[in-house]
Design a protein around this motif. Structure first.
Motif, PDB file in Angstrom:
ATOM      1  N   VAL A 199       0.842  -1.198   0.000  1.00  0.00           N
ATOM      2  CA  VAL A 199       0.000   0.000   0.000  1.00  0.00           C
ATOM      3  C   VAL A 199       0.877   1.248   0.000  1.00  0.00           C
ATOM      4  CG1 VAL A 199      -1.811   1.261   1.208  1.00  0.00           C
ATOM      5  CG2 VAL A 199      -1.807  -1.239   1.244  1.00  0.00           C
ATOM      6  N   THR A 200       1.901   1.238   0.839  1.00  0.00           N
ATOM      7  CA  THR A 200       2.829   2.368   0.902  1.00  0.00           C
ATOM      8  C   THR A 200       3.538   2.567  -0.431  1.00  0.00           C
ATOM      9  OG1 THR A 200       3.200   1.991   3.265  1.00  0.00           O
ATOM     10  CG2 THR A 200       4.841   3.304   2.098  1.00  0.00           C
ATOM     11  N   ALA A 201       3.979   1.464  -1.041  1.00  0.00           N
ATOM     12  CA  ALA A 201       4.686   1.548  -2.324  1.00  0.00           C
ATOM     13  C   ALA A 201       3.792   2.138  -3.408  1.00  0.00           C
ATOM     14  CB  ALA A 201       5.172   0.163  -2.740  1.00  0.00           C
ATOM     15  N   LEU A 202       2.533   1.731  -3.433  1.00  0.00           N
ATOM     16  CA  LEU A 202       1.603   2.245  -4.440  1.00  0.00           C
ATOM     17  C   LEU A 202       1.337   3.730  -4.220  1.00  0.00           C
ATOM     18  CD1 LEU A 202      -0.199   1.633  -6.851  1.00  0.00           C
ATOM     19  CD2 LEU A 202      -2.014   0.957  -5.255  1.00  0.00           C
ATOM     20  N   ASN A 203       1.099   4.120  -2.983  1.00  0.00           N
ATOM     21  CA  ASN A 203       0.855   5.534  -2.688  1.00  0.00           C
ATOM     22  C   ASN A 203       2.070   6.391  -3.041  1.00  0.00           C
ATOM     23  OD1 ASN A 203      -1.736   5.054  -1.751  1.00  0.00           O
ATOM     24  ND2 ASN A 203      -1.093   4.824   0.381  1.00  0.00           N
ATOM     25  N   ASP A 204       3.253   5.887  -2.733  1.00  0.00           N
ATOM     26  CA  ASP A 204       4.477   6.627  -3.062  1.00  0.00           C
ATOM     27  C   ASP A 204       4.659   6.760  -4.573  1.00  0.00           C
ATOM     28  OD1 ASP A 204       5.060   6.932  -0.400  1.00  0.00           O
ATOM     29  OD2 ASP A 204       6.567   5.343  -0.321  1.00  0.00           O
ATOM     30  N   SER A 205       4.222   5.739  -5.315  1.00  0.00           N
ATOM     31  CA  SER A 205       4.404   5.768  -6.769  1.00  0.00           C
ATOM     32  C   SER A 205       3.561   6.865  -7.417  1.00  0.00           C
ATOM     33  CB  SER A 205       4.055   4.406  -7.380  1.00  0.00           C
ATOM     34  OG  SER A 205       2.658   4.192  -7.449  1.00  0.00           O
ATOM     35  N   TYR A 206       2.367   7.119  -6.876  1.00  0.00           N
ATOM     36  CA  TYR A 206       1.550   8.209  -7.410  1.00  0.00           C
ATOM     37  C   TYR A 206       2.302   9.530  -7.307  1.00  0.00           C
ATOM     38  CZ  TYR A 206      -2.383   4.931  -6.649  1.00  0.00           C
ATOM     39  OH  TYR A 206      -3.223   3.850  -6.652  1.00  0.00           O
TER      40      TYR A 206
END
Length: 276
Positions: A199-206
């Motif tokens: 979840v953190t990785a996806l949010n950071d990717s945005y």
């Protein structure tokens, strides 16, 4: 054990009961105290299980709480926590959704001498299915980092990556973003992850790629947290250990995002079956 609290000691994270005319203390671990101690006070009814271990504080020893079954204030009457109800609600929530998207990411790792580092998604795996149903769509591929033309030795070693193959077969982040957006709009699935890292990785990717956010926190189901809450686990449980406990067979862990997403689905299906 089901008793009414006689008194509490906030500093020691201990509550006391009167048992056979004696004042007996029960200790909460940091994890339990953080979640439950706010509800404990004189006159509260507690139903709990005791660990086989004791906690020594100073010259006194205390029984250690394994987990709570219920915590109820009697005046006025209010149920703060009910394990059976929580499990029932968990089943209801999971059964209320038709589609689930199981996702897993592999990320870059810092070099051995990097001082500033921002992890990026470099492999995405996902499996879309109905609950305990057939797989509708599955895919997995490399995702190219935003700027870097090389990967750290640590990343390549951990993921067993061939760098030439990675850069020749990798998709741009835009490809990943559009595919995810399409799946979310068409099926409106709950996204199932194992732990918070994805979840953190996806949010950071945005943020890294200057893209509008596609997902909110409420879109995700953390299957690891559900296991910890349902089974009252003290420590984190590994995904592949969970798989083995359900199916009594090991799954070869190769640090592949698509495989991990598939294993997450298998564990999810087994968990749903267990709760029936």
């Amino acid at each position: 054990m089901k008793k009414i609290i006689w008194s509490i000691d906030i500093q020691k994270k201990v509550f006391y009961l009167i048992i056979n005319g004696r004042k007996v203390g029960f200790y909460l671990s940091n994890r339990l105290a953080k979640t439950f101690f706010m509800y404990l006070r004189k006159g509260v009814l507690v139903d709990f299980e005791v660990s086989s271990r004791k906690k020594r504080i100073g010259v006194f020893s205390y029984y250690q709480i394994a987990h709570f079954n219920q915590i109820i204030s009697l005046n006025p009457y209010f149920v703060h926590y009910d394990l059976n109800k929580m499990r029932h609600d968990m089943r209801s929530v999971l059964s209320s959704h038709k589609y689930f998207l199981f996702i897993d990411f592999e990320m870059t790792m810092p070099g051995y001498h990097d001082h500033q580092f921002f992890p990026e998604i470099i492999q995405a795996g996902y499996v879309l299915s109905e609950a305990q149903g057939k797989i509708i769509h599955q895919d997995g591929y490399y995702v190219l980092p935003k700027e870097k033309a090389t990967l750290s030795k640590r990343t390549k070693r951990f993921l067993n990556l061939n760098e030439d193959k990675f850069f020749s077969e990798g998709k741009k982040y835009e490809y990943f973003y559009k595919k995810l957006d399409k799946l979310l709009k068409k099926y409106e699935p709950k996204l199932v992850v194992w732990g918070k890292n994805d979840v953190t990785a996806l949010n950071d990717s945005y943020q890294l790629h200057d893209k509008p956010i596609l997902t909110e926190e409420t879109d995700f189901i953390d299957l690891l947290k559900l296991h910890k809450d349902y089974f009252n686990l003290k420590d984190d449980l590994g995904l592949f250990k969970a798989y083995k406990s359900y199916y009594d067979v090991a799954f070869d862990q190769a640090h592949d995002a698509k495989d991990d997403a598939l294993v997450t689905k298998y564990v999810f299906d087994a968990f749903i079956e267990y709760m029936k």
